[in-house]
Design a protein around this motif. Sequence first.
Motif, short mmCIF file in Angstrom:
data_model
loop_
_atom_site.label_atom_id
_atom_site.label_comp_id
_atom_site.label_asym_id
_atom_site.label_seq_id
_atom_site.Cartn_x
_atom_site.Cartn_y
_atom_site.Cartn_z
N LEU A 152 23.51 51.87 65.81
CA LEU A 152 24.83 52.49 65.84
C LEU A 152 25.89 51.45 65.51
O LEU A 152 25.97 50.40 66.17
N ILE A 153 26.66 51.71 64.47
CA ILE A 153 27.66 50.74 64.00
C ILE A 153 29.00 51.09 64.64
O ILE A 153 29.55 52.18 64.42
N ALA A 154 29.50 50.16 65.42
CA ALA A 154 30.74 50.40 66.17
C ALA A 154 31.67 49.20 65.98
O ALA A 154 32.05 48.53 66.94
N VAL A 155 31.99 48.92 64.71
CA VAL A 155 32.80 47.73 64.45
C VAL A 155 34.24 48.10 64.07
O VAL A 155 34.94 47.31 63.44
N GLY A 156 34.67 49.26 64.47
CA GLY A 156 36.08 49.61 64.31
C GLY A 156 36.34 50.59 63.19
O GLY A 156 35.42 51.15 62.57
N PHE A 157 37.62 50.82 62.98
CA PHE A 157 38.07 51.80 61.99
C PHE A 157 39.04 51.11 61.04
O PHE A 157 39.77 50.20 61.45
N THR A 158 39.07 51.53 59.78
CA THR A 158 39.94 50.85 58.82
C THR A 158 41.33 51.48 58.75
O THR A 158 42.33 50.78 58.82
N HIS A 159 41.40 52.80 58.62
CA HIS A 159 42.69 53.48 58.46
C HIS A 159 42.46 54.99 58.53
O HIS A 159 41.31 55.45 58.57
N PRO A 160 43.54 55.79 58.49
CA PRO A 160 43.33 57.26 58.49
C PRO A 160 42.66 57.70 57.19
O PRO A 160 42.71 56.99 56.18
N GLU A 161 42.07 58.88 57.23
CA GLU A 161 41.46 59.44 56.01
C GLU A 161 42.56 59.71 54.99
O GLU A 161 43.59 60.29 55.34
N HIS A 162 42.33 59.28 53.77
CA HIS A 162 43.36 59.46 52.74
C HIS A 162 43.19 60.75 51.96
O HIS A 162 44.17 61.34 51.51
N GLU A 163 41.91 61.19 51.82
CA GLU A 163 41.71 62.41 51.04
C GLU A 163 42.16 63.61 51.87
O GLU A 163 42.17 63.56 53.10
N GLY A 164 42.55 64.68 51.16
CA GLY A 164 43.06 65.86 51.87
C GLY A 164 44.53 65.69 52.19
O GLY A 164 45.34 65.36 51.30
N GLY A 188 20.74 47.33 54.21
CA GLY A 188 20.01 48.23 55.11
C GLY A 188 20.91 49.17 55.88
O GLY A 188 20.43 49.99 56.66
N SER A 189 22.22 49.11 55.63
CA SER A 189 23.14 49.96 56.40
C SER A 189 22.95 51.44 56.09
O SER A 189 23.44 52.30 56.83
N ASP A 190 22.26 51.74 54.97
CA ASP A 190 22.08 53.16 54.61
C ASP A 190 20.69 53.69 54.97
O ASP A 190 20.31 54.79 54.57
N LEU A 191 19.91 52.93 55.74
CA LEU A 191 18.56 53.40 56.13
C LEU A 191 18.65 54.61 57.06
O LEU A 191 19.68 54.81 57.74
N ASN A 192 17.57 55.40 57.11
CA ASN A 192 17.51 56.49 58.09
C ASN A 192 17.53 55.88 59.49
O ASN A 192 16.82 54.91 59.75
N GLY A 193 18.33 56.45 60.35
CA GLY A 193 18.40 55.93 61.71
C GLY A 193 19.55 54.94 61.91
O GLY A 193 19.74 54.43 63.01
N VAL A 194 20.33 54.70 60.84
CA VAL A 194 21.53 53.86 60.98
C VAL A 194 22.74 54.79 60.85
O VAL A 194 22.86 55.51 59.86
N HIS A 195 23.58 54.77 61.85
CA HIS A 195 24.71 55.72 61.86
C HIS A 195 25.98 55.04 62.35
O HIS A 195 25.92 54.06 63.10
N PHE A 196 27.10 55.60 61.96
CA PHE A 196 28.36 55.18 62.57
C PHE A 196 28.42 55.74 64.00
O PHE A 196 27.99 56.89 64.24
N ALA A 197 28.95 54.94 64.89
CA ALA A 197 28.99 55.31 66.31
C ALA A 197 29.65 56.66 66.54
O ALA A 197 29.19 57.46 67.36
N MET A 198 30.75 56.92 65.81
CA MET A 198 31.47 58.16 66.08
C MET A 198 30.63 59.39 65.76
O MET A 198 30.80 60.44 66.40
N ASP A 199 29.72 59.27 64.77
CA ASP A 199 28.86 60.43 64.46
C ASP A 199 27.97 60.74 65.67
O ASP A 199 27.73 61.90 66.02
N TYR A 200 27.48 59.69 66.30
CA TYR A 200 26.65 59.86 67.51
C TYR A 200 27.50 60.40 68.67
O TYR A 200 27.12 61.36 69.34
N LEU A 201 28.67 59.80 68.87
CA LEU A 201 29.50 60.20 70.02
C LEU A 201 29.99 61.66 69.89
O LEU A 201 30.05 62.38 70.89
N TYR A 202 30.35 62.07 68.68
CA TYR A 202 30.72 63.48 68.47
C TYR A 202 29.59 64.39 68.92
O TYR A 202 29.79 65.37 69.64
#
Length: 483
Positions: free
Chosen positions: A403-415, A248-262
């Motif tokens: 809002l999912i706020a369980v931390g960050f894994t690492h820096p973005e690798h792409e780019g 269910g993590s991909d349902l409408n209304g489920v977001h990563f916290a940073m998307d909301y905070l931005y």
Amino acid sequence: MPDPRGFLEVPRAALPERDPAERVKDYGEIYKVLPEPELRRQAQRCMGCGVPFCNNGCPLGNLIPDWNDLVRLGRWEEAIEQLHATNNFPEFTGLVCPAPCESACVLDINDDAVTIKQIEYSIIDRAFQEGWVKPRPPQERTGKRVAVIGSGPAGMAAADELNQVGHEVVVFERDEAVGGLIRFGVPDAKLEKWIIDRRVRVLEAEGIEFRCRVDVGRDISVEELREQFDAIVIAIGSRVPRPLGVPGSDLNGVHFAMDYLYQRNRYVAKLQGGPEGPEPDVVITAKDKHVVVIGGGDTGMDCISNANREQCKSAILLDVYPEVPESGRYPDTPWPMQPRRSVTTYALEEGGERRFGRQVTDIIGDQHGNVVEVAGREVRGTSSRSLEPIPGSEFTMPADLVLIAVGFTHPEHEGLISELGVELDGRGNVKAPMYETSVDGVFVAGDARIGASLIVNAIAEGRRCARMVDRKLRAAQPAASAA
Ligand SMILES: Cc1cc2nc3c(=O)[nH]c(=O)nc-3n(C[C@H](O)[C@H](O)[C@H](O)COP(=O)(O)OP(=O)(O)OC[C@H]3O[C@@H](n4cnc5c(N)ncnc54)[C@H](O)[C@@H]3O)c2cc1C
């Protein structure tokens, strides 16, 4: 000579805060500063220990007993000199640092620690008010150019240090304004953004160039950067959110916290006439919604703070860990180590509720794919590896926004990172034990190197990295030319 008996006579004074019922109606700073006579009394509580554990507890090595004593004596201008000697941005740490220095204060063994953080903030606040923080451009330029990628506290500190020793520094930032997570993660209630702008103006007047809305690796190639600069500092933070990994993590209304905070930080910036950011694909709002925040750290708490200000219907924060005792002192974190702590409850004073020992097992949607409920169970244990479900404790709760706020894994690798081809460590951070990466002339600092951490660590990282960059540039060409 500090007052060795001050702490016996003066109790620690609490940080003055605005009334939660009032401050939740606006986006302004929630803390105030104590009046000068009280601040000087508080500074008097510092014993000036022969071995200042506070100084060691601070990742920046702040000269805490020295400036405490200067404040006690009312010598504020000298105090800011001492404070700036080790900390580029005391106005950031003075507001939002969890203050490992206070956990290491000798008084914290059997009394209340000296209110170091508040004294720190008061010194820099006063210094700006008095006009003592003036641009000090370097006397000489080395002719070397450094590109700093990312304008969070690590990038800002590295840029400041490198500019001060005479290198020409350009900071590239993909967002519309400088600051990284302290601008787009931390809410104004904790740190108003004009405080960042004020510091940026000083850095610009000293010669640093900030180029916003430039995504390095996309808008400008790494080859171009390498041609134009003698060294590169990667300070891109650790931005890949840790997934929750439940159905269910991909349902409408489920977001990563940073998307909301931005979005919330951009909303407040717009109210204040700040630079406009890009329009979001999906608008995330907590207004009139049942909000469930998963994750009990600073990020989760900042989501609650924003949801309260948006007048949500309810806000519940689910923390998988058990409640930490008031002191936070477990046998594995004795003094002077920083205790495990329950993060600041400032947001909960304004509304909402935190539930400890709750593990989310499922996010449930309706036939249209919109989230409607969160399901979970109670758990016990102290680390993620030792959590045990409590039989019969299963629960569900209504949710229109998760809002999912369980931390960050690492820096973005792409780019950028993949274009540069720098080696990564086992956790996916940029590998650089001594700040220089596996690619010659490319350095890294902050969360991108050490993983998601704290502002004070990011500043310390930026400073140390700058020293290594400077050493390398000077070894390549020691001669300096007059500015
Ligand atoms: C919601 C939240 C609340 C927090 N609250 C606190 C707190 O109260 N106290 C505390 O001490 N710490 C707090 N932290 C942690 C702290 O903010 C971070 O540890 C710190 O900001 C890391 O600094 P940094 O410079 O390494 O990275 P960041 O602050 O992440 O900055 C990285 C910058 O790099 C830019 N960037 C990335 N890729 C590129 C590219 N390719 N080109 C150009 N620019 C790029 C990003 O846009 C960003 O501006 C919080 C974190 C979050 C998420």
